[in-house]
Write a protein that holds these residues in place. Structure first.
Motif, PDB file in Angstrom:
ATOM      1  N   MET A 247       0.838  -1.194   0.000  1.00  0.00           N
ATOM      2  CA  MET A 247       0.000   0.000   0.000  1.00  0.00           C
ATOM      3  C   MET A 247       0.873   1.244   0.000  1.00  0.00           C
ATOM      4  SD  MET A 247      -2.863   1.230   2.798  1.00  0.00           S
ATOM      5  CE  MET A 247      -3.912  -0.187   2.475  1.00  0.00           C
ATOM      6  N   ARG A 248       0.562   2.212  -0.844  1.00  0.00           N
ATOM      7  CA  ARG A 248       1.331   3.440  -0.893  1.00  0.00           C
ATOM      8  C   ARG A 248       1.134   4.265   0.384  1.00  0.00           C
ATOM      9  NH1 ARG A 248      -0.810   3.649  -6.364  1.00  0.00           N
ATOM     10  NH2 ARG A 248       0.857   3.285  -7.854  1.00  0.00           N
ATOM     11  N   PRO A 249       2.188   5.026   0.788  1.00  0.00           N
ATOM     12  CA  PRO A 249       1.987   5.975   1.896  1.00  0.00           C
ATOM     13  C   PRO A 249       1.005   7.065   1.487  1.00  0.00           C
ATOM     14  CG  PRO A 249       4.333   5.606   1.451  1.00  0.00           C
ATOM     15  CD  PRO A 249       3.570   4.987   0.329  1.00  0.00           C
ATOM     16  N   TYR A 250       0.410   7.693   2.456  1.00  0.00           N
ATOM     17  CA  TYR A 250      -0.459   8.859   2.260  1.00  0.00           C
ATOM     18  C   TYR A 250      -1.738   8.525   1.479  1.00  0.00           C
ATOM     19  CZ  TYR A 250       4.169  10.726   3.219  1.00  0.00           C
ATOM     20  OH  TYR A 250       5.404  10.957   3.768  1.00  0.00           O
ATOM     21  N   THR A 251      -2.212   7.286   1.558  1.00  0.00           N
ATOM     22  CA  THR A 251      -3.421   6.917   0.818  1.00  0.00           C
ATOM     23  C   THR A 251      -4.648   7.669   1.319  1.00  0.00           C
ATOM     24  OG1 THR A 251      -3.625   4.997   2.301  1.00  0.00           O
ATOM     25  CG2 THR A 251      -2.623   4.629   0.148  1.00  0.00           C
ATOM     26  N   GLU A 252      -4.643   8.038   2.607  1.00  0.00           N
ATOM     27  CA  GLU A 252      -5.779   8.808   3.118  1.00  0.00           C
ATOM     28  C   GLU A 252      -5.813  10.193   2.477  1.00  0.00           C
ATOM     29  OE1 GLU A 252      -7.758  11.799   5.387  1.00  0.00           O
ATOM     30  OE2 GLU A 252      -5.575  11.584   5.482  1.00  0.00           O
ATOM     31  N   ILE A 253      -4.625  10.756   2.258  1.00  0.00           N
ATOM     32  CA  ILE A 253      -4.525  12.084   1.659  1.00  0.00           C
ATOM     33  C   ILE A 253      -4.893  12.040   0.177  1.00  0.00           C
ATOM     34  CG2 ILE A 253      -2.845  13.881   0.997  1.00  0.00           C
ATOM     35  CD1 ILE A 253      -1.458  13.310   3.694  1.00  0.00           C
ATOM     36  N   THR A 254      -4.525  10.967  -0.500  1.00  0.00           N
ATOM     37  CA  THR A 254      -4.757  10.888  -1.952  1.00  0.00           C
ATOM     38  C   THR A 254      -6.072  10.207  -2.318  1.00  0.00           C
ATOM     39  OG1 THR A 254      -3.582   8.771  -2.185  1.00  0.00           O
ATOM     40  CG2 THR A 254      -2.265  10.799  -2.364  1.00  0.00           C
ATOM     41  N   ALA A 255      -6.873   9.816  -1.319  1.00  0.00           N
ATOM     42  CA  ALA A 255      -8.089   9.035  -1.600  1.00  0.00           C
ATOM     43  C   ALA A 255      -9.014   9.741  -2.586  1.00  0.00           C
ATOM     44  CB  ALA A 255      -8.819   8.737  -0.292  1.00  0.00           C
ATOM     45  N   GLU A 256      -9.204  11.044  -2.414  1.00  0.00           N
ATOM     46  CA  GLU A 256     -10.089  11.770  -3.318  1.00  0.00           C
ATOM     47  C   GLU A 256      -9.610  11.667  -4.765  1.00  0.00           C
ATOM     48  OE1 GLU A 256     -11.780  16.307  -4.190  1.00  0.00           O
ATOM     49  OE2 GLU A 256      -9.998  16.006  -2.957  1.00  0.00           O
ATOM     50  N   ILE A 257      -8.303  11.805  -4.961  1.00  0.00           N
ATOM     51  CA  ILE A 257      -7.742  11.749  -6.313  1.00  0.00           C
ATOM     52  C   ILE A 257      -7.803  10.326  -6.857  1.00  0.00           C
ATOM     53  CG2 ILE A 257      -5.786  12.403  -7.759  1.00  0.00           C
ATOM     54  CD1 ILE A 257      -7.128  14.641  -6.004  1.00  0.00           C
TER      55      ILE A 257
ATOM     56  N   VAL B 260      -9.997  21.566   3.609  1.00  0.00           N
ATOM     57  CA  VAL B 260      -8.705  22.123   4.000  1.00  0.00           C
ATOM     58  C   VAL B 260      -7.809  21.013   4.521  1.00  0.00           C
ATOM     59  CG1 VAL B 260      -7.550  23.600   5.685  1.00  0.00           C
ATOM     60  CG2 VAL B 260      -9.606  24.408   4.539  1.00  0.00           C
ATOM     61  N   ARG B 261      -6.532  21.090   4.171  1.00  0.00           N
ATOM     62  CA  ARG B 261      -5.541  20.179   4.747  1.00  0.00           C
ATOM     63  C   ARG B 261      -4.338  20.991   5.213  1.00  0.00           C
ATOM     64  NH1 ARG B 261      -6.238  14.878   4.442  1.00  0.00           N
ATOM     65  NH2 ARG B 261      -7.665  14.002   2.893  1.00  0.00           N
ATOM     66  N   THR B 262      -3.791  20.579   6.353  1.00  0.00           N
ATOM     67  CA  THR B 262      -2.583  21.213   6.879  1.00  0.00           C
ATOM     68  C   THR B 262      -1.551  20.127   7.153  1.00  0.00           C
ATOM     69  OG1 THR B 262      -3.844  23.009   7.893  1.00  0.00           O
ATOM     70  CG2 THR B 262      -1.615  22.638   8.713  1.00  0.00           C
ATOM     71  N   PHE B 263      -0.368  20.301   6.602  1.00  0.00           N
ATOM     72  CA  PHE B 263       0.711  19.329   6.772  1.00  0.00           C
ATOM     73  C   PHE B 263       1.739  19.882   7.750  1.00  0.00           C
ATOM     74  CE2 PHE B 263      -0.256  18.474   2.046  1.00  0.00           C
ATOM     75  CZ  PHE B 263      -1.312  17.645   2.380  1.00  0.00           C
ATOM     76  N   HIS B 264       2.108  19.060   8.724  1.00  0.00           N
ATOM     77  CA  HIS B 264       3.069  19.483   9.742  1.00  0.00           C
ATOM     78  C   HIS B 264       4.429  18.803   9.581  1.00  0.00           C
ATOM     79  CE1 HIS B 264      -0.089  21.579  11.925  1.00  0.00           C
ATOM     80  NE2 HIS B 264      -0.843  20.502  11.848  1.00  0.00           N
ATOM     81  N   SER B 265       4.588  18.013   8.521  1.00  0.00           N
ATOM     82  CA  SER B 265       5.786  17.187   8.400  1.00  0.00           C
ATOM     83  C   SER B 265       7.065  17.991   8.204  1.00  0.00           C
ATOM     84  CB  SER B 265       5.630  16.209   7.233  1.00  0.00           C
ATOM     85  OG  SER B 265       5.433  16.907   6.013  1.00  0.00           O
ATOM     86  N   ARG B 266       6.949  19.261   7.796  1.00  0.00           N
ATOM     87  CA  ARG B 266       8.150  20.083   7.614  1.00  0.00           C
ATOM     88  C   ARG B 266       8.098  21.339   8.484  1.00  0.00           C
ATOM     89  NH1 ARG B 266       9.294  15.866   6.032  1.00  0.00           N
ATOM     90  NH2 ARG B 266      10.280  15.270   4.066  1.00  0.00           N
ATOM     91  N   SER B 267       7.399  21.254   9.591  1.00  0.00           N
ATOM     92  CA  SER B 267       7.323  22.384  10.514  1.00  0.00           C
ATOM     93  C   SER B 267       8.612  22.486  11.319  1.00  0.00           C
ATOM     94  CB  SER B 267       6.136  22.209  11.471  1.00  0.00           C
ATOM     95  OG  SER B 267       6.375  21.118  12.356  1.00  0.00           O
ATOM     96  N   ASN B 268       8.827  23.646  11.955  1.00  0.00           N
ATOM     97  CA  ASN B 268      10.016  23.831  12.786  1.00  0.00           C
ATOM     98  C   ASN B 268      10.060  22.834  13.938  1.00  0.00           C
ATOM     99  OD1 ASN B 268      10.953  25.945  11.220  1.00  0.00           O
ATOM    100  ND2 ASN B 268       9.897  27.504  12.444  1.00  0.00           N
ATOM    101  N   ARG B 269       8.877  22.552  14.506  1.00  0.00           N
ATOM    102  CA  ARG B 269       8.829  21.593  15.611  1.00  0.00           C
ATOM    103  C   ARG B 269       9.223  20.199  15.122  1.00  0.00           C
ATOM    104  NH1 ARG B 269       5.270  18.006  18.061  1.00  0.00           N
ATOM    105  NH2 ARG B 269       5.501  17.854  20.329  1.00  0.00           N
ATOM    106  N   SER B 270       8.716  19.811  13.937  1.00  0.00           N
ATOM    107  CA  SER B 270       9.073  18.508  13.379  1.00  0.00           C
ATOM    108  C   SER B 270      10.564  18.422  13.116  1.00  0.00           C
ATOM    109  CB  SER B 270       8.305  18.268  12.074  1.00  0.00           C
ATOM    110  OG  SER B 270       6.922  18.151  12.324  1.00  0.00           O
ATOM    111  N   SER B 271      11.158  19.537  12.672  1.00  0.00           N
ATOM    112  CA  SER B 271      12.595  19.546  12.399  1.00  0.00           C
ATOM    113  C   SER B 271      13.406  19.372  13.678  1.00  0.00           C
ATOM    114  CB  SER B 271      12.983  20.849  11.704  1.00  0.00           C
ATOM    115  OG  SER B 271      12.362  20.944  10.436  1.00  0.00           O
ATOM    116  N   ALA B 272      12.971  20.020  14.751  1.00  0.00           N
ATOM    117  CA  ALA B 272      13.687  19.901  16.020  1.00  0.00           C
ATOM    118  C   ALA B 272      13.636  18.470  16.545  1.00  0.00           C
ATOM    119  CB  ALA B 272      13.094  20.865  17.045  1.00  0.00           C
ATOM    120  N   ILE B 273      12.452  17.873  16.486  1.00  0.00           N
ATOM    121  CA  ILE B 273      12.315  16.479  16.924  1.00  0.00           C
ATOM    122  C   ILE B 273      13.092  15.560  15.986  1.00  0.00           C
ATOM    123  CG2 ILE B 273      10.676  14.589  17.273  1.00  0.00           C
ATOM    124  CD1 ILE B 273       8.591  16.709  18.019  1.00  0.00           C
ATOM    125  N   GLY B 274      13.073  15.901  14.691  1.00  0.00           N
ATOM    126  CA  GLY B 274      13.774  15.083  13.702  1.00  0.00           C
ATOM    127  C   GLY B 274      15.266  15.041  13.931  1.00  0.00           C
TER     128      GLY B 274
END
Length: 480
Positions: free
Chosen positions: A1-11, A230-244
């Protein structure tokens, strides 16, 4: 199964065909943040801007962000700052800025949306108020060949300091969309536009399927009132970077800890390889847990179909080492760059775990360093994992393969097993020092017999394997 299938379901459930367009804004939508700051920093570093120009540009950017200055003024200042520069030089700089700064800011979720639209055969384009120098390298990386931007005038290969035409901003984006629609027979009433800003409200209102991504507070309010999803992605936020960054450090600490945990096994059994097997399996499990790495594996049976073997993989990220450890588990060695030796403890741990560190700039030395690997494959039945590109790449397709891995397989008399890594850059982009949690798609292809390979036909055999990689990597965007 591809990642992000929930995000791409509409498409994934949408009608197919080029009559539907998927139009994407760039800054804040495809990448986190604003590309202009990366270019401004580079201009300052290169000395292209006088102090007064730096102050004026920073002030203009700040005032535009606060809504106190119009976009035309900002772009005019930008054009003036480039006056007298050679466009060819700037194109080279733009590519370097993308590879160094912008590639790691691409939202993997937006990339997944883009690829989902491509699989449907939709007409995919970027419509941005930024310049082509900011947008085109990213578009090329994502496989998008339709880009509409604001332009800066060039005459005889030199920037004149003037704008190149109407700005691709506000109503200008609607005009750009209409041009794409006319050229490609697109029905905008059935098309999508993704944006983060109210600056794009005209085009959001014009298309049939407005899709705010990472919207500003004001756009979120408008979307709520109008029923726009509306969709908001947090995967490249400053907080995600610090934890990363913490995940990255933890994974390296886990390597050292895993090696230390294996030493008693070596002492008690006298088998260094059993100790290595224990250490690498432990490292694979701990490091993937602390980084949030998961694998979606196709062809897993091929990992054990023919051992020993030379496993080759396309090199997108430094997390590929972790991926290979998780896949191969035991009885394998690897090849890495000599610079790793300079890393305190990590270099020693890598060498202990069976990684041969070679000087890539010295071909003769590199070949000599790999000779013991051939003996280990023959005598100890150890497999080897190698990246035939020799270095990481930003391209979806691998760089031309070097011959080292294939010579090792030929001389040792073992098969080649290709490992195709699809999206390691989602969890560890090149040029970034952070690890993001995520699922990486991996294909393990069937073993390839090398018994009839010769030096004379080696180039032909390598070309066949490169073609296998291109085919496998293209499946993520292949039209359904």
């Amino acid at each position: 199964m591809r990642p992000y299938t929930e995000i791409t379901a509409e498409i994934d459930n949408a009608p197919a065909g080029p009559q539907i367009a998927a139009l994407f804004d760039f800054d804040g939508t495809i990448i986190a943040g604003y590309s202009v700051f990366s270019f401004l920093r580079e201009q300052v570093r290169r000395g292209d801007l006088a102090p007064s120009e730096i102050v004026a540009t920073v002030d203009a950017v700040a005032r535009f962000g606060l809504g106190k200055k119009d976009f035309a003024t900002l772009m005019t200042l930008s054009a003036q700052s480039m006056k007298g520069l050679k466009e060819d030089d700037y194109l080279d700089v733009a590519q370097k800025i993308f590879e160094r700064d912008l590639a790691k800011k691409i939202f993997p979720e937006t990339r997944a949306l883009i690829e989902a639209h491509m699989r449907k055969g939709h007409t995919v384009a970027i419509i941005s108020s930024a310049t082509p120098y900011q947008v085109t390298p990213c578009a090329n990386y994502l496989g998008i060949d339709k880009v509409s931007c604001s332009t800066i005038e060039v005459k005889n290969g030199i920037f004149t300091g003037e704008l190149g035409g109407p700005l691709c901003f506000g109503v200008g984006k609607v005009e750009a969309a209409l041009t794409i629609a006319k050229e490609h027979n697109v029905d905008l009433a059935d098309s999508y536009f993704y944006s983060d800003s109210t600056d794009d409200i005209e085009l959001l209102e014009y298309v049939g399927k407005p899709r705010p991504l990472n919207p500003s507070t004001k756009l979120r309010e408008i979307a709520g009132a109008r029923g726009w999803p509306v969709r908001t992605f947090h995967s490249r936020s400053n907080r995600s970077s610090a934890i990363g960054l913490t995940r990255n450090i933890a994974s390296k600490v886990s390597l050292v800890g895993s090696v230390l945990a294996g030493l008693p096994i070596w002492a008690l059994t006298g088998s260094k390889q059993e100790a290595r097997n224990f250490s690498m399996s432990l490292f694979a499990d701990i490091s993937s847990a602390v980084t949030g790495l998961k694998l979606d594996i196709v062809g897993e049976q091929n990992l054990w179909a023919a051992r020993p073997a030379v496993f080759i993989f396309n090199h997108q990220s430094d997390i590929d080492v972790m991926i290979c450890a998780k896949l191969l588990r035991r009885n394998f060695a690897g090849v890495g760059k000599a610079e790793i030796k300079q890393m305190p403890l990590i270099g020693m741990a890598m060498e202990y775990s069976g990684i041969v560190l070679i000087n890539r700039s010295d071909r003769r030395s590199a070949i000599k360093a790999m000779e013991p690997l051939i003996d280990r494959i023959r005598n100890e039945r150890i497999s080897v994992a190698m990246a035939p590109e020799g270095t990481r790449t930003h391209s979806k397709h691998p760089k031309p393969f070097k011959k080292g891995a294939f010579h090792v397989a030929m001389q040792a008399g073992v098969p080649i097993i290709p490992i195709v890594i699809h999206n390691a850059m989602d969890v560890s982009p090149k040029g970034d020092s952070v690890y993001y949690p995520g699922t990486v798609e991996v294909e393990v292809l069937a073993p390839i017999d090398t018994s009839r390979w010769t030096t004379a036909n080696l180039d032909k055999q390598i070309a066949k394997i490169e073609a296998l990689y291109r085919t496998a990597l293209d499946r993520s965007t292949a039209v359904e």
